[in-house]
Design a protein around this motif. Sequence first.
Motif, PDB file in Angstrom:
ATOM      1  N   ASN B 370      41.416  28.816  42.888  1.00  0.00           N
ATOM      2  CA  ASN B 370      41.730  30.141  43.418  1.00  0.00           C
ATOM      3  C   ASN B 370      43.227  30.276  43.644  1.00  0.00           C
ATOM      4  N   ARG B 371      43.766  31.371  43.174  1.00  0.00           N
ATOM      5  CA  ARG B 371      45.140  31.693  43.528  1.00  0.00           C
ATOM      6  C   ARG B 371      45.074  32.914  44.435  1.00  0.00           C
ATOM      7  N   HIS B 372      45.581  32.733  45.637  1.00  0.00           N
ATOM      8  CA  HIS B 372      45.581  33.829  46.608  1.00  0.00           C
ATOM      9  C   HIS B 372      46.992  34.395  46.693  1.00  0.00           C
ATOM     10  N   VAL B 373      47.096  35.688  46.632  1.00  0.00           N
ATOM     11  CA  VAL B 373      48.399  36.331  46.802  1.00  0.00           C
ATOM     12  C   VAL B 373      48.237  37.458  47.822  1.00  0.00           C
ATOM     13  N   VAL B 374      49.167  37.531  48.729  1.00  0.00           N
ATOM     14  CA  VAL B 374      49.185  38.636  49.684  1.00  0.00           C
ATOM     15  C   VAL B 374      50.475  39.408  49.451  1.00  0.00           C
ATOM     16  N   THR B 375      50.384  40.731  49.398  1.00  0.00           N
ATOM     17  CA  THR B 375      51.608  41.509  49.255  1.00  0.00           C
ATOM     18  C   THR B 375      51.739  42.472  50.433  1.00  0.00           C
ATOM     19  N   ALA B 376      52.969  42.785  50.749  1.00  0.00           N
ATOM     20  CA  ALA B 376      53.239  43.776  51.795  1.00  0.00           C
ATOM     21  C   ALA B 376      54.381  44.658  51.314  1.00  0.00           C
TER      22      ALA B 376
END
Lengths: 276, 451
Positions: B370-376
């Motif tokens: 799993n590659r998790h990315v969070v953007t803001a």
Amino acid sequence: MFGVVVERVSTAAAIVAQFVIAGVAVAQDVPPVEDIVERTNCVAYYSAQDGRAQVSMTITDQQGRTRSRRMSILRLDAPSGGQEQSGCRNQKYYVYFHRPTDVRGTVLTVWKQSGQDDDRWLYLPALDLVRRIAAGDKRTSFVGSHFFYEDISGRNITDDEHELVEASANYYVLKGRPADPESVEFKHYVIWIHRSTFIPVKVEFFDAQDRLYRVYQATKVETVQGFPTVVESRMEDRVSGGNTTLKFSRVQYDLGIADENFDERFLRNPPRNLLR
Amino acid sequence: MALAACTVCSAVQAAADGPPLPAGLAPADVGEPALPAGLGGDSVSEEAGAADQAAGKPGLLRFWDTRVGVRTQDDDLVDDDFTLAETRLRLEYQHQWERADFALKSDLLLDALADDRGIDIEKREGWLQLREVKLGLQPHSRVDMALGRQVLTWGTGDLVFINDLFPKDFNSFFIGRAEEYLKSPVDALRVSTYFDLFNVDLVYSPHFDSNLYLDPKRLSFFGSPGDTTLRADMPDDWFSDDEFYLRAYRRSGSWELALYGYDGFWKGPEGFDLDRQVHLFPRLAVYGASARGPLAGGIFNAEYGYYDSKDAGLHGSDHAPPSEHRLLLGYQRELARELDLGLQYFLTHIADYGDYQDDRLPGSPDRDRNRHVVTARLSKLLMNQDLRLSLFAFVSPSDEDGYLRPQLYYKLDDHRGIEVGANVFFGEDGDTFFGQLSDNTNIYTAFRYDY
């Protein structure tokens, strides 16, 4: 469409109380306050079934620097069911930007729906991107001007409570207070409504300290296809010193604008014959 | 006239109530607005007509944009300290007929960092760049067609793309060109049909358009070839190495629902031929769906795509990446006046992780399942919206890398604007998406004139 701030009908009991307390001598031909509010809303935002106009906006900041905007606006009202008040009818707006040139071709569509937040979309042609915008605070600047979103597309008449302050020769003078004071930046406003046309001619907004900080004024009215229409208006910020003027031209009503013109298809393919 | 007569009547009636008070003693009239022109007031601003004339037909010149960018640290793999030094003039032309229109958007580019300024329309290189050349047709009231080079976008992500497989130019994006250059145009036929139940867009590109490569003269990356060009075997047969993009969409109340499909190739050189030692663009199909609508005063969006890597794993000497599930959840709303926040969570999940581990090429990055990315995204408007501040952040907790994109744009007047921004990359490892770019952090500034 072409007007400003529209207000709320208070309860009959409140109106009666206000009349007594204010001690205003009301002439016999003065209609009930909710009728005034209703008709004003109608004149300001619901003339005819649909409409269009070219709008030029001049924004002057406190230092006297000006910015200009040019846009075409289309408006379509939901078919009248006969029962509901005009202020509750759904509306759709289509705003096509011509100037400044860095936003040329940008389109804003707004679907106003009673009882829920507006749906808004913004189309950015350079990226072919249809962006959804949160309805957000309706009392924030419309495209950097001193007008708010709500001034352009109308404030729900049930959001304020009204009382008649005075009926002069030319005007009904009403005072409006927000039903939910937390939701807006004004404590109250005073609105001068022209008696025979129900055009809102002037609105003064007062803040929590009862300080006048914002003034709207209709400066020119034309009768288009029988509908009295504000074609020039001005919003002043008394605190910063800036102001914005709006001029409407090529106003036309009842063009038979189709509902589909407010769909995603026409964000990408603007209906140029209507926007001229 | 009726109005004026009525006004007089009322005035007479009012006067009959008693003698008018002298000036200064008329509290009822203090602050009462004069009637506006058209309602019996003085006629003012008669000059309005001229100012209200249409802006006129737009000219050929659209904007002039000049940019300079430098990296903020040395990079052994790249000679130049500059990442950007260019000036471009955008020309646009449009013509409409009854049921057709023609649009041309083209840039004249002077790029001080380009070695070769020869024009290559296909690779979108050189001093003349065609952004858009398209013929639009409306053969039927429910059908729009567009033939030619065009910029296309769909899907619900903010700078995260799942079902938008149209080519991207991350090189332009990472060195600080204007944001519109992230989208690379497609040479295609687009047919849009509008039905009551669904609207359908079908895009056919007879010739594969990959994402544009990162330019090794400006940016260094994993396996960065330095001065040499990446060796890749690009699918380039007309009408056989073609691509189909499909979207069916509709509204349901305030919600927008869509289904997507794509048939073509991985957009980057994700495959590898062990015998020939060249990179490949393996076959790819994508099936997906999205929904977007209002929630709790903001806008919520969800998007899913299954990346069906048709040649996944090792076949003979050819290696292709694994199939993936990709999921995006997003929410944006206003935090305060003219301050907006957008948050997104983006998951890439390898479908058959065991197979992926078995077939992985020696020396290739060892990906987590799993590659998790969070953007803001935080954006603020100030000074009558003339000043725009924004910060976009990508952070991947699983890859321990990230990317920050702060920007300041100030409009000096209706025509002139200046921009200052940075592209900040960080990461623990040299083989993760942003980690590999960590020596490329750059700052740039731009001046733009809109005609």
